[in-house]
Design a protein around this motif. Structure first.
Motif, PDB file in Angstrom:
ATOM      1  N   GLY A 180       1.881  -9.162 -11.864  1.00  0.00           N
ATOM      2  CA  GLY A 180       0.383  -9.562 -11.761  1.00  0.00           C
ATOM      3  C   GLY A 180      -0.514  -9.719 -12.718  1.00  0.00           C
ATOM      4  O   GLY A 180       0.194  -9.089 -13.252  1.00  0.00           O
ATOM      5  N   MET A 181      -1.722 -10.029 -12.164  1.00  0.00           N
ATOM      6  CA  MET A 181      -2.758  -8.991 -12.675  1.00  0.00           C
ATOM      7  C   MET A 181      -2.766  -9.653 -14.178  1.00  0.00           C
ATOM      8  O   MET A 181      -3.260  -8.902 -14.848  1.00  0.00           O
ATOM      9  CB  MET A 181      -3.009  -8.071 -12.230  1.00  0.00           C
ATOM     10  N   ASP A 182      -2.342 -10.913 -14.243  1.00  0.00           N
ATOM     11  CA  ASP A 182      -2.328 -10.948 -15.730  1.00  0.00           C
ATOM     12  C   ASP A 182      -3.886 -11.327 -16.586  1.00  0.00           C
ATOM     13  O   ASP A 182      -4.018 -11.264 -18.300  1.00  0.00           O
ATOM     14  CB  ASP A 182      -1.734 -12.458 -16.763  1.00  0.00           C
ATOM     15  N   GLY A 217     -11.335  -5.394  -4.365  1.00  0.00           N
ATOM     16  CA  GLY A 217     -10.737  -6.094  -4.066  1.00  0.00           C
ATOM     17  C   GLY A 217     -10.715  -5.524  -2.504  1.00  0.00           C
ATOM     18  O   GLY A 217     -10.977  -4.258  -2.236  1.00  0.00           O
ATOM     19  N   PRO A 218      -9.507  -6.766  -2.063  1.00  0.00           N
ATOM     20  CA  PRO A 218      -9.093  -5.899  -1.224  1.00  0.00           C
ATOM     21  C   PRO A 218      -8.691  -4.333  -0.817  1.00  0.00           C
ATOM     22  O   PRO A 218      -7.478  -4.198  -1.974  1.00  0.00           O
ATOM     23  CB  PRO A 218      -8.350  -7.193  -0.167  1.00  0.00           C
ATOM     24  N   PRO A 219      -7.807  -3.788  -0.013  1.00  0.00           N
ATOM     25  CA  PRO A 219      -7.469  -2.527  -0.074  1.00  0.00           C
ATOM     26  C   PRO A 219      -5.519  -2.760  -0.156  1.00  0.00           C
ATOM     27  O   PRO A 219      -5.390  -3.655   0.097  1.00  0.00           O
ATOM     28  CB  PRO A 219      -7.272  -2.224   0.907  1.00  0.00           C
ATOM     29  N   THR A 224      -6.226   0.931  -7.916  1.00  0.00           N
ATOM     30  CA  THR A 224      -6.000   2.339  -8.048  1.00  0.00           C
ATOM     31  C   THR A 224      -4.447   2.435  -9.130  1.00  0.00           C
ATOM     32  O   THR A 224      -4.527   3.257  -9.807  1.00  0.00           O
ATOM     33  CB  THR A 224      -5.234   3.265  -6.965  1.00  0.00           C
ATOM     34  N   TYR A 225      -3.579   1.498  -8.989  1.00  0.00           N
ATOM     35  CA  TYR A 225      -2.093   1.793 -10.053  1.00  0.00           C
ATOM     36  C   TYR A 225      -2.374   0.883 -10.861  1.00  0.00           C
ATOM     37  O   TYR A 225      -1.858   1.642 -12.012  1.00  0.00           O
ATOM     38  CB  TYR A 225      -1.445   0.693  -8.592  1.00  0.00           C
ATOM     39  N   LEU A 226      -2.703  -0.210 -10.850  1.00  0.00           N
ATOM     40  CA  LEU A 226      -3.267  -0.600 -12.583  1.00  0.00           C
ATOM     41  C   LEU A 226      -4.123   0.545 -12.987  1.00  0.00           C
ATOM     42  O   LEU A 226      -4.393   0.394 -14.380  1.00  0.00           O
ATOM     43  CB  LEU A 226      -4.498  -1.414 -12.152  1.00  0.00           C
ATOM     44  N   GLU A 352       6.940 -11.178  -8.937  1.00  0.00           N
ATOM     45  CA  GLU A 352       7.301  -9.635  -9.747  1.00  0.00           C
ATOM     46  C   GLU A 352       7.001  -8.308  -8.396  1.00  0.00           C
ATOM     47  O   GLU A 352       7.734  -7.560  -8.998  1.00  0.00           O
ATOM     48  CB  GLU A 352       6.149 -10.158 -10.937  1.00  0.00           C
ATOM     49  N   ILE A 353       5.769  -8.341  -8.008  1.00  0.00           N
ATOM     50  CA  ILE A 353       5.755  -6.795  -6.910  1.00  0.00           C
ATOM     51  C   ILE A 353       6.928  -6.935  -6.494  1.00  0.00           C
ATOM     52  O   ILE A 353       7.564  -5.932  -6.453  1.00  0.00           O
ATOM     53  CB  ILE A 353       5.108  -6.903  -6.280  1.00  0.00           C
ATOM     54  N   LEU A 354       8.091  -8.026  -5.555  1.00  0.00           N
ATOM     55  CA  LEU A 354       8.769  -7.691  -4.831  1.00  0.00           C
ATOM     56  C   LEU A 354      10.445  -7.069  -5.849  1.00  0.00           C
ATOM     57  O   LEU A 354      10.659  -5.887  -5.512  1.00  0.00           O
ATOM     58  CB  LEU A 354       9.794  -8.775  -4.588  1.00  0.00           C
ATOM     59  N   LEU A 383       3.811  -4.291   1.268  1.00  0.00           N
ATOM     60  CA  LEU A 383       5.211  -5.457   0.280  1.00  0.00           C
ATOM     61  C   LEU A 383       6.022  -4.405   0.316  1.00  0.00           C
ATOM     62  O   LEU A 383       6.559  -3.856   0.625  1.00  0.00           O
ATOM     63  CB  LEU A 383       5.138  -6.179  -0.989  1.00  0.00           C
ATOM     64  N   LYS A 384       4.815  -3.243  -0.576  1.00  0.00           N
ATOM     65  CA  LYS A 384       5.637  -2.073  -0.718  1.00  0.00           C
ATOM     66  C   LYS A 384       6.396  -1.540   1.180  1.00  0.00           C
ATOM     67  O   LYS A 384       7.427  -0.912   1.203  1.00  0.00           O
ATOM     68  CB  LYS A 384       4.759  -1.309  -1.217  1.00  0.00           C
ATOM     69  N   ALA A 385       5.822  -2.128   1.609  1.00  0.00           N
ATOM     70  CA  ALA A 385       6.062  -1.546   3.256  1.00  0.00           C
ATOM     71  C   ALA A 385       7.117  -2.309   3.818  1.00  0.00           C
ATOM     72  O   ALA A 385       8.151  -2.083   4.168  1.00  0.00           O
ATOM     73  CB  ALA A 385       4.361  -2.102   3.810  1.00  0.00           C
TER      74      ALA A 385
END
Ligand SMILES: Nc1ncnc2c1ncn2[C@@H]1O[C@H](COP(=O)(O)OP(=O)(O)OP(=O)(O)O)[C@@H](O)[C@H]1O
Ligand SMILES: [Mg+2]
Length: 452
Positions: A180-182, A217-219, A224-226, A352-354, A383-385
């Motif tokens: 995401g985050m385009d 934004g929310p945690p 940080t990843y971006l 996309e993340i999944l 989602l990672k969790a």
């Protein structure tokens, strides 16, 4: 101090004859405080303050009494007022630290505690330091001469004192790894990546180069990843800076740390210099009425401006969960001129993340759309969790039966239904800032997200 009811009686008796005797009343208040008679102590402090409204010791006494009674808000009001005064006692910083810890602002509590004990070693409180998790920080070696001159601490630095550089990494992830985050990616390209790659072009169009981007934004939604992926995207080094790399109890050291981190980033350009949880470092100067943090902020501002040395080749990113605590001076052009909201991933971004999270794992035909539908408000970290837990369960199963089995839609859905999305809480407070402190539409994106 003898603290018997007799003492109290005698003091009260004496005060009857000279009610305006402030030292006497102060003494009575202190006796009552030491006897844990807080309501009565409060009364005496209030009385004494009527005669001597500016007295810092009396104010500290009143704030302490409030604190002891669990009246944290009035205590904070008195302390904040006290911190503004030139002759603010060290104990006020200590009490401020307690209030901050109480409010969950641990880093700020740590820095206030350090400041308090730097001014007056004798007020160090081991139990409190324990709670802050800094009890192992023994005072520095004897060979460092620290003295207080004109209210400032002069430090002579030992030869082995480490100057932090931030940790330099070469990230292996790029924008492709961020789901995401385009629009945000586009902004980063346009605002900081292209100017870095084609400075002449930007200059030809009269565009100024420089200035950073603040992500908020929310945690767990990928700030940080971006930032890390941004460095990977342009094959640059990535320097992540946390508040602990900078804040130092010794006056002047924090500014020096900050300067050396910027210098290091300039020396290893192209580089991405990333300030995580920047609000802790750049908190509003009127919130932090303490001169030392004001100095850190001023240093930060002038480093961002590249006053002495140019920041060309250094991309500056910062992230925060609480942009409203940031000093407005940071929002000027050439500093953090773009403030971008990083919302929880939408349905498509969740797919996309999944997909990214499951790639390389043994999976059967998974209905990503369905899982996405069932994970509204989930952050990327949530989602990672989900995936991590599902994989772990599968692994345990495989160990039991001795045959590895692929991950299924059902596995993922069953974990997802047991996890609460972690972003909702953040929106509860963000909503208020967006509604009531939305200068210049700064937080319109939050309102849009909440469909308000
Ligand atoms: N858009 C995304 N694409 C891929 N993975 C993501 C995405 N968002 C989050 N993640 C995953 O979630 C993890 C946590 O995200 P990250 O640490 O970047 O969140 P954050 O916004 O910085 O949170 P915090 O505000 O708590 O610091 C990442 O390490 C990554 O594995
Ligand atoms: Mg983060």
């Amino acid at each position: 101090m003898t603290t018997s009811p007799n003492t109290v009686r005698a003091l009260r008796e004496a005060l009857k004859f000279s009610p305006d005797n402030v030292p006497l009343r102060q003494h009575l208040a202190e006796v009552l405080l030491s006897m844990e008679q807080y309501t009565e102590a409060e009364q005496e402090y209030r009385q004494a303050l009527m005669f001597k409204p500016g007295d810092t010791i009396l104010k500290l006494g009143l704030a302490t009494v409030f604190f002891q009674q669990g009246k944290y808000s009035p205590s904070l009001v008195v302390i904040e007022d006290l911190l503004k005064s030139a002759d603010c006692p060290a104990g006020a910083y200590l009490l401020h630290a307690r209030l901050l810890l109480n409010a969950g602002a641990i880093q700020q509590a740590v820095s206030q505690y350090r400041y308090a004990t730097a001014i007056d070693e004798s007020i160090a409180d081991k139990d409190f330091a324990d709670r802050l998790g800094i009890s192992n920080e023994v005072l520095r070696e004897q060979d460092e001469v620290n003295e207080i001159v004109d209210g400032k601490i002069r430090v002579s630095i030992g030869a082995d004192t480490q100057i932090p550089n931030g940790n330099i990494e070469s990230p292996q992830i790029s924008f492709r790894d961020v789901g995401g985050m385009d629009t945000v990616k586009d902004e980063i390209r346009l605002k900081i990546i292209y100017p870095l790659k084609q400075p002449e072009l930007y200059r030809a169009y009269g565009k100024t180069i420089g200035g950073g981007i603040l992500l908020y934004g929310p945690p767990g939604c990928g700030k940080t990843y971006l930032a890390r992926a941004t460095a990977g995207e342009i094959n640059s080094s990535f320097i992540a800076v946390g508040i602990n790399d900078i804040l130092d109890m010794w006056l002047g050291n924090s500014e020096r740390n900050l300067h050396s981190i910027f210098e290091n980033a300039r020396a290893s350009k192209p580089s991405v210099l990333f300030f995580d949880e920047v609000d802790a470092l750049a908190a509003n100067r009127t919130d932090m009425r303490q001169s030392s943090s004001r100095m850190v902020i001023n240093q930060f501002l002038s480093e961002l401006d590249g006053v002495k040395t140019s920041n060309e080749g250094v991309l500056i990113l910062a992230a925060t969960n609480a942009p409203w605590h940031l000093d407005p001076a940071f929002r000027r052009p050439s500093r953090f001129s773009r403030i971008l909201f990083i919302p929880p991933p939408d349905a498509r971004a969740r797919v996309e993340i999944l997909l990214l999270l499951c790639s390389g794992k043994p999976v059967s035909a998974i209905d990503y759309e369905l899982i996405s539908k069932k994970t509204e408000h989930f952050s990327g970290a949530d989602l990672k969790a989900v995936v991590d837990i599902a994989v772990e369960r599968k692994l345990q199963e495989a160990i039991k039966i001795g045959i590895p089995k692929p991950l299924t839609t059902k596995d993922l859905l069953s974990v997802a239904s047991s996890i609460k999305p972690s972003t909702k809480e953040w929106f509860q407070s963000a909503r208020n800032y967006a509604l009531y402190a939305n200068e210049g539409g700064l937080y319109d994106d939050i309102l849009k997200y909440l469909k308000m």
